[in-house]
Design an enzyme around this catalytic site. Structure first.
Site, PDB file in Angstrom:
ATOM      1  N   ASN A  17     -16.368 -18.279 -30.480  1.00 24.17           N
ATOM      2  CA  ASN A  17     -16.362 -17.999 -31.919  1.00 24.17           C
ATOM      3  C   ASN A  17     -17.236 -16.826 -32.335  1.00 24.17           C
ATOM      4  O   ASN A  17     -17.288 -16.486 -33.520  1.00 24.17           O
ATOM      5  CB  ASN A  17     -16.731 -19.268 -32.711  1.00 24.17           C
ATOM      6  CG  ASN A  17     -15.578 -20.258 -32.705  1.00 24.17           C
ATOM      7  OD1 ASN A  17     -14.474 -19.925 -32.266  1.00 24.17           O
ATOM      8  ND2 ASN A  17     -15.831 -21.460 -33.176  1.00 24.17           N
ATOM      9  N   ARG A  39      -5.082 -18.639 -34.939  1.00 22.63           N
ATOM     10  CA  ARG A  39      -5.393 -18.748 -36.358  1.00 22.63           C
ATOM     11  C   ARG A  39      -6.501 -17.786 -36.786  1.00 22.63           C
ATOM     12  O   ARG A  39      -6.515 -17.263 -37.886  1.00 22.63           O
ATOM     13  CB  ARG A  39      -5.819 -20.181 -36.668  1.00 22.63           C
ATOM     14  CG  ARG A  39      -5.341 -20.697 -37.973  1.00 22.63           C
ATOM     15  CD  ARG A  39      -5.053 -22.149 -37.876  1.00 22.63           C
ATOM     16  NE  ARG A  39      -3.884 -22.380 -37.052  1.00 22.63           N
ATOM     17  CZ  ARG A  39      -2.640 -22.290 -37.480  1.00 22.63           C
ATOM     18  NH1 ARG A  39      -2.392 -21.963 -38.715  1.00 22.63           N
ATOM     19  NH2 ARG A  39      -1.640 -22.529 -36.665  1.00 22.63           N
ATOM     20  N   CYS A  42      -2.179 -25.809 -40.035  1.00 31.40           N
ATOM     21  CA  CYS A  42      -2.729 -25.893 -38.693  1.00 31.40           C
ATOM     22  C   CYS A  42      -3.148 -27.292 -38.319  1.00 31.40           C
ATOM     23  O   CYS A  42      -3.038 -28.212 -39.101  1.00 31.40           O
ATOM     24  CB  CYS A  42      -3.886 -24.936 -38.579  1.00 31.40           C
ATOM     25  SG  CYS A  42      -5.454 -25.717 -38.534  1.00 31.40           S
ATOM     26  N   ARG A  67      -5.733 -24.239 -44.075  1.00 27.40           N
ATOM     27  CA  ARG A  67      -6.897 -23.338 -43.949  1.00 27.40           C
ATOM     28  C   ARG A  67      -6.641 -22.134 -44.840  1.00 27.40           C
ATOM     29  O   ARG A  67      -6.300 -21.053 -44.368  1.00 27.40           O
ATOM     30  CB  ARG A  67      -7.116 -22.941 -42.489  1.00 27.40           C
ATOM     31  CG  ARG A  67      -7.902 -24.004 -41.740  1.00 27.40           C
ATOM     32  CD  ARG A  67      -7.886 -23.781 -40.281  1.00 27.40           C
ATOM     33  NE  ARG A  67      -9.070 -23.092 -39.781  1.00 27.40           N
ATOM     34  CZ  ARG A  67      -9.330 -22.935 -38.494  1.00 27.40           C
ATOM     35  NH1 ARG A  67      -8.499 -23.396 -37.596  1.00 27.40           N
ATOM     36  NH2 ARG A  67     -10.408 -22.299 -38.102  1.00 27.40           N
ATOM     37  N   PRO A  68      -6.840 -22.308 -46.157  1.00 30.90           N
ATOM     38  CA  PRO A  68      -6.571 -21.206 -47.079  1.00 30.90           C
ATOM     39  C   PRO A  68      -7.522 -20.026 -46.847  1.00 30.90           C
ATOM     40  O   PRO A  68      -8.576 -20.188 -46.220  1.00 30.90           O
ATOM     41  CB  PRO A  68      -6.828 -21.830 -48.453  1.00 30.90           C
ATOM     42  CG  PRO A  68      -7.659 -23.031 -48.223  1.00 30.90           C
ATOM     43  CD  PRO A  68      -7.399 -23.490 -46.817  1.00 30.90           C
ATOM     44  N   ILE A  69      -7.134 -18.849 -47.370  1.00 27.63           N
ATOM     45  CA  ILE A  69      -8.022 -17.674 -47.240  1.00 27.63           C
ATOM     46  C   ILE A  69      -8.336 -17.105 -48.629  1.00 27.63           C
ATOM     47  O   ILE A  69      -8.585 -15.915 -48.771  1.00 27.63           O
ATOM     48  CB  ILE A  69      -7.421 -16.592 -46.304  1.00 27.63           C
ATOM     49  CG1 ILE A  69      -6.019 -16.167 -46.774  1.00 27.63           C
ATOM     50  CG2 ILE A  69      -7.393 -17.048 -44.871  1.00 27.63           C
ATOM     51  CD1 ILE A  69      -5.588 -14.834 -46.177  1.00 27.63           C
ATOM     52  N   ASP A  70      -8.306 -17.997 -49.630  1.00 31.70           N
ATOM     53  CA  ASP A  70      -8.566 -17.553 -51.005  1.00 31.70           C
ATOM     54  C   ASP A  70      -9.927 -16.875 -51.159  1.00 31.70           C
ATOM     55  O   ASP A  70     -10.054 -15.846 -51.829  1.00 31.70           O
ATOM     56  CB  ASP A  70      -8.430 -18.743 -51.978  1.00 31.70           C
ATOM     57  CG  ASP A  70      -9.273 -19.943 -51.563  1.00 31.70           C
ATOM     58  OD1 ASP A  70      -9.382 -20.200 -50.348  1.00 31.70           O
ATOM     59  OD2 ASP A  70      -9.835 -20.614 -52.437  1.00 31.70           O
ATOM     60  N   ASP A  95     -17.324 -28.791 -35.038  1.00 32.07           N
ATOM     61  CA  ASP A  95     -16.667 -28.558 -33.753  1.00 32.07           C
ATOM     62  C   ASP A  95     -17.146 -29.531 -32.667  1.00 32.07           C
ATOM     63  O   ASP A  95     -16.519 -29.637 -31.612  1.00 32.07           O
ATOM     64  CB  ASP A  95     -16.909 -27.114 -33.277  1.00 32.07           C
ATOM     65  CG  ASP A  95     -16.176 -26.105 -34.149  1.00 32.07           C
ATOM     66  OD1 ASP A  95     -15.256 -26.499 -34.879  1.00 32.07           O
ATOM     67  OD2 ASP A  95     -16.537 -24.907 -34.100  1.00 32.07           O
ATOM     68  N   ILE A 112     -16.013 -30.821 -43.351  1.00 33.14           N
ATOM     69  CA  ILE A 112     -15.608 -29.416 -43.317  1.00 33.14           C
ATOM     70  C   ILE A 112     -14.094 -29.270 -43.374  1.00 33.14           C
ATOM     71  O   ILE A 112     -13.568 -28.472 -44.148  1.00 33.14           O
ATOM     72  CB  ILE A 112     -16.164 -28.697 -42.049  1.00 33.14           C
ATOM     73  CG1 ILE A 112     -17.663 -28.925 -41.915  1.00 33.14           C
ATOM     74  CG2 ILE A 112     -15.811 -27.215 -42.077  1.00 33.14           C
ATOM     75  CD1 ILE A 112     -18.530 -28.328 -42.999  1.00 33.14           C
ATOM     76  N   ARG A 132      -7.619 -22.571 -24.987  1.00 30.12           N
ATOM     77  CA  ARG A 132      -8.013 -21.612 -26.015  1.00 30.12           C
ATOM     78  C   ARG A 132      -9.527 -21.442 -26.072  1.00 30.12           C
ATOM     79  O   ARG A 132     -10.020 -20.417 -26.546  1.00 30.12           O
ATOM     80  CB  ARG A 132      -7.530 -22.077 -27.400  1.00 30.12           C
ATOM     81  CG  ARG A 132      -6.032 -21.945 -27.615  1.00 30.12           C
ATOM     82  CD  ARG A 132      -5.685 -22.374 -29.033  1.00 30.12           C
ATOM     83  NE  ARG A 132      -6.732 -21.930 -29.934  1.00 30.12           N
ATOM     84  CZ  ARG A 132      -7.312 -22.686 -30.871  1.00 30.12           C
ATOM     85  NH1 ARG A 132      -6.908 -23.902 -31.074  1.00 30.12           N
ATOM     86  NH2 ARG A 132      -8.254 -22.193 -31.625  1.00 30.12           N
TER      87      ARG A 132
HETATM   88  N1  EPU Z   1     -11.886 -22.571 -46.772  1.00 29.08           N
HETATM   89  C1  EPU Z   1     -11.231 -22.395 -47.992  1.00 29.08           C
HETATM   90  N2  EPU Z   1     -10.947 -21.132 -48.400  1.00 29.08           N
HETATM   91  C2  EPU Z   1     -11.280 -20.036 -47.662  1.00 29.08           C
HETATM   92  C3  EPU Z   1     -11.943 -20.211 -46.424  1.00 29.08           C
HETATM   93  C4  EPU Z   1     -12.233 -21.498 -46.005  1.00 29.08           C
HETATM   94  O1  EPU Z   1     -10.922 -23.375 -48.671  1.00 29.08           O
HETATM   95  O2  EPU Z   1     -10.984 -18.914 -48.103  1.00 29.08           O
HETATM   96  C5  EPU Z   1     -12.201 -23.940 -46.308  1.00 29.08           C
HETATM   97  C6  EPU Z   1     -11.413 -24.307 -45.043  1.00 29.08           C
HETATM   98  O3  EPU Z   1     -10.114 -24.781 -45.360  1.00 29.08           O
HETATM   99  C7  EPU Z   1     -12.280 -25.370 -44.424  1.00 29.08           C
HETATM  100  C8  EPU Z   1     -13.702 -24.913 -44.803  1.00 29.08           C
HETATM  101  O4  EPU Z   1     -13.548 -24.013 -45.893  1.00 29.08           O
HETATM  102  O5  EPU Z   1     -12.018 -26.609 -44.998  1.00 29.08           O
HETATM  103  C9  EPU Z   1     -14.467 -24.260 -43.674  1.00 29.08           C
HETATM  104  O6  EPU Z   1     -13.767 -23.152 -43.184  1.00 29.08           O
HETATM  105  P1  EPU Z   1     -14.494 -21.884 -42.540  1.00 29.08           P
HETATM  106  O7  EPU Z   1     -13.939 -20.679 -43.190  1.00 29.08           O
HETATM  107  O8  EPU Z   1     -15.978 -22.068 -42.545  1.00 29.08           O
HETATM  108  O9  EPU Z   1     -13.983 -21.981 -41.022  1.00 29.08           O
HETATM  109  P2  EPU Z   1     -13.217 -20.897 -40.179  1.00 29.08           P
HETATM  110  O10 EPU Z   1     -13.876 -19.569 -40.315  1.00 29.08           O
HETATM  111  O11 EPU Z   1     -11.763 -20.993 -40.429  1.00 29.08           O
HETATM  112  C10 EPU Z   1     -14.724 -21.224 -38.056  1.00 29.08           C
HETATM  113  C11 EPU Z   1     -14.504 -21.531 -36.606  1.00 29.08           C
HETATM  114  C12 EPU Z   1     -14.041 -22.970 -36.468  1.00 29.08           C
HETATM  115  C13 EPU Z   1     -15.127 -23.867 -37.055  1.00 29.08           C
HETATM  116  C14 EPU Z   1     -15.417 -23.479 -38.515  1.00 29.08           C
HETATM  117  C15 EPU Z   1     -16.555 -24.255 -39.143  1.00 29.08           C
HETATM  118  C16 EPU Z   1     -13.880 -19.442 -35.594  1.00 29.08           C
HETATM  119  C17 EPU Z   1     -12.836 -18.616 -34.960  1.00 29.08           C
HETATM  120  N3  EPU Z   1     -13.507 -20.636 -36.049  1.00 29.08           N
HETATM  121  O12 EPU Z   1     -13.465 -21.426 -38.705  1.00 29.08           O
HETATM  122  O13 EPU Z   1     -13.924 -23.223 -35.082  1.00 29.08           O
HETATM  123  O14 EPU Z   1     -14.726 -25.207 -36.995  1.00 29.08           O
HETATM  124  O15 EPU Z   1     -15.744 -22.076 -38.580  1.00 29.08           O
HETATM  125  O16 EPU Z   1     -17.723 -24.111 -38.416  1.00 29.08           O
HETATM  126  O17 EPU Z   1     -15.034 -19.035 -35.670  1.00 29.08           O
HETATM  127  C18 EPU Z   1     -13.063 -24.232 -33.135  1.00 29.08           C
HETATM  128  O18 EPU Z   1     -13.726 -23.440 -32.462  1.00 29.08           O
HETATM  129  O19 EPU Z   1     -12.462 -25.225 -32.614  1.00 29.08           O
HETATM  130  C19 EPU Z   1     -12.937 -24.033 -34.578  1.00 29.08           C
HETATM  131  C20 EPU Z   1     -12.002 -24.622 -35.302  1.00 29.08           C
END
Ligand code: EPU
Length: 419
Positions: free
Chosen positions: A23, A92, A116, A121-124, A308, A330, A400
């Site tokens: 990550n 993703r 997923c 996992r929105p990106i708003d 995680d 989370i 992965r």
């Molecule tokens: N969220 C929103 N809107 C957004 C962004 C996030 O609602 O614009 C929500 C997500 O839906 C979720 C929460 O916020 O419910 C946390 O999401 P976050 O953005 O922190 O997670 P991520 O960046 O998608 C990374 C890791 C994940 C890890 C999470 C939390 C990477 C590539 N992925 O995901 O790792 O679980 O942070 O620590 O860094 C894994 O390695 O198995 C994995 C899933």
């Protein structure tokens, strides 16, 4: 489709060198897009997600190769700013490339990977922040086009409603070459973000406050190449510690990031394992039966207990004496591994955000399917502790994130084969 066939009941014993962190490798590979020069990455893990990231870089016209654990990326001649849907779908976290491409090229077109394994996992938050930094965003039926009308993003003061790891990383990536200063309030504090920032600073970026809730980025004109060593993977570390705790035996984890693993280790210690950490090594010994964890284990953003590591610890606690309770805060849908554990004899009840684990004396082998990366790893943890043989299908999920998974387990005396 490959399977892991695991025969449980053997104590694990030995020492392993922790792999480089998935990550942080992925956002660091994206960050290399911002650099006009060659970046050499040491300790780059051999994982399918890392190969997917390499395919995106090569598609954009960067040169990316991974030989052994050394990654070489040269984005000097980057030409593209579009990520095709097929590459977006492979992984993703391809969304990490958005901020970097936008920062370097002034535009980026991509698609949102669909629903997923962990829920929506929105990106708003990512998009709202980029808009504040000057991006015009158009959504044309699934393809999203972001464009900086002036060719370059500008700094902004941003406040996240939740400390999202990906949004924090994307904002930093877009801010590094922006005009002016960007301030991120309520930023995520995960160690992987600090690793990405250390890499960017080695290339000449001006970033302060990573690891804290307020991060400041002062835009610079250009970045230069560097040599960088990726930090160890704290979640792989948590997985191998949980495995040894579940199966019994002793493990020395070398190249461990002790401070970053503390939120996990402090909970694992409550199960009665003897754990000792010093000089980048963590030693764990489990003699008698594991004890349940008394207090609710709440997953939280760092420095809380990591989401995680929820599944792998749950697998170990399935055979502990007493009842443990998890609370997943989370992701909406991060208990999908529980059906497989129940099939193996675990007593688990999921109620919304909570999962109640009543420890049973023993688990038994079963035919099960990995549901996601960490859930799949949790099934392997349970299988090594169980009586009999377990066949885990859909192991591409596990590939992965875990380098040479079966070789590591075999080196500890576990019985596992890929077929
Ligand atoms: N969220 C929103 N809107 C957004 C962004 C996030 O609602 O614009 C929500 C997500 O839906 C979720 C929460 O916020 O419910 C946390 O999401 P976050 O953005 O922190 O997670 P991520 O960046 O998608 C990374 C890791 C994940 C890890 C999470 C939390 C990477 C590539 N992925 O995901 O790792 O679980 O942070 O620590 O860094 C894994 O390695 O198995 C994995 C899933």
């Amino acid at each position: 489709m490959q399977n892991f066939v695991i025969t449980g009941g053997k104590r694990l014993s030995g020492e392993i060198e922790l792999q480089g962190c998935k990550n942080s490798t992925l956002p660091i590979m994206a960050a290399a897009i911002l650099v006009n020069g060659k970046c050499s990455l040491e300790s780059c893990p051999n994982l399918t997600d890392v190969y997917s990231a390499a395919r995106i870089l090569n598609h954009l016209g960067c040169k990316c190769s991974i030989v052994g654990n050394r990654g070489e990326i040269d984005a000097s001649a980057i030409t593209g700013s579009e990520i095709p849907e097929r590459l977006m779908r492979e992984m993703r976290s391809s969304i990490m490339f958005m901020g970097a491409i936008l920062g370097r090229m002034g535009e980026c077109t991509f698609s949102i990977p669909g629903g997923c394994e962990l829920g929506p996992r929105p990106i708003d938050m990512h998009l709202a922040a980029l808009a504040k930094m000057g991006a015009e965003i158009q959504d044309t039926g699934g393809r999203i086009c972001c464009r900086m009308p002036k060719g370059r993003s500008h700094g902004a003061r941003l406040s996240l409603s939740f400390p999202s790891v990906g949004a924090t990383e994307n904002i930093i990536l877009c801010a590094v070459l922006a005009e002016g200063e960007t301030v991120i309030n309520n930023a995520a504090r995960e160690p992987e973000i600090c690793d990405m920032c250390r890499f960017l600073r080695s290339c000449g970026a001006k970033i302060k406050g990573d690891g804290e809730s307020c991060i400041m980025v002062e835009g610079v004109e250009k970045l230069h190449g560097c040599e960088y060593r990726i930090m160890p993977d704290r979640i792989a570390g948590a997985t191998y510690l949980s495995m040894t705790a579940a199966a019994g035996g002793e493990l020395i984890l070398k190249n461990a990031c002790i401070a970053e693993m503390e939120p996990f280790v402090s909970i694992l210690e409550q199960t009665g394992c003897f754990i000792c950490a010093a000089d980048n090594r963590i030693y764990l010994r489990r003699g008698g039966r594991l004890k349940a964890v008394k207090n609710r284990i709440r997953t939280m953003p760092h420095p809380g207990f990591p989401t995680d590591a929820q599944a792998v610890l749950m697998a170990a606690l399935a055979t502990a004496e007493g009842t443990s309770v998890f609370e997943e805060n989370i992701f909406d849908c991060r208990y999908r591994h529980t059906d497989a554990l129940i099939k193996m004899g675990a007593d688990i009840q999921v109620m919304g955000k909570a999962a109640v684990i009543r420890g049973v004396r023993r688990l038994h082998g079963a035919d099960i399917e990995a549901t996601d990366l960490r859930g799949g790893a949790a099934m392997a943890v349970a299988a090594l502790a169980a009586e009999g043989t377990t066949r885990i299908g859909s192991i591409s999920h596990i590939d992965r994130g875990y380098e040479k998974f079966e070789d590591v387990i075999t080196s500890l005396g576990g019985s596992i084969r890929r077929e």
